[in-house]
Design a protein around this motif. Structure first.
Motif: not given
Length: 74
Positions: A7-11, A29-35, A41-42, A60-69
């Motif tokens: 997301f582009s905002s914490q809200f 869970r809320l967490m920092p965006v992975p590097r 920052c987000g 802004d984006g939706l990701y799926q965890l596949v193996d470790t990526k």
């Protein structure tokens, strides 16, 4: 499956985490965006969802965890 919505905002991320919990998502869970996804920052929301992923409003984006990526879905 494990998903991550950025997301582009914490809200927006806080609001999405509440909506996802109400909709039946697990391990929300809320967490920092992975590097590897962004150097800005987000915050993001990581969650588990059975079946097809939900539409996450204001993401802004939706990701799926596949193996470790993380793979971009939208």
């Amino acid at each position: 499956m494990t998903y991550l919505a950025t997301f582009s905002s914490q809200f927006d991320s806080i609001l999405a985490s509440r909506v996802l919990q109400s909709a039946g998502a697990h391990s929300v869970r809320l967490m920092p965006v992975p590097r590897e996804l962004s150097t800005a920052c987000g915050t993001c929301v990581q969650f588990n969802w059975d079946g097809r992923p939900p539409v996450v409003e204001r993401a802004d984006g939706l990701y799926q965890l596949v193996d470790t990526k993380w793979e971009l879905l939208q």
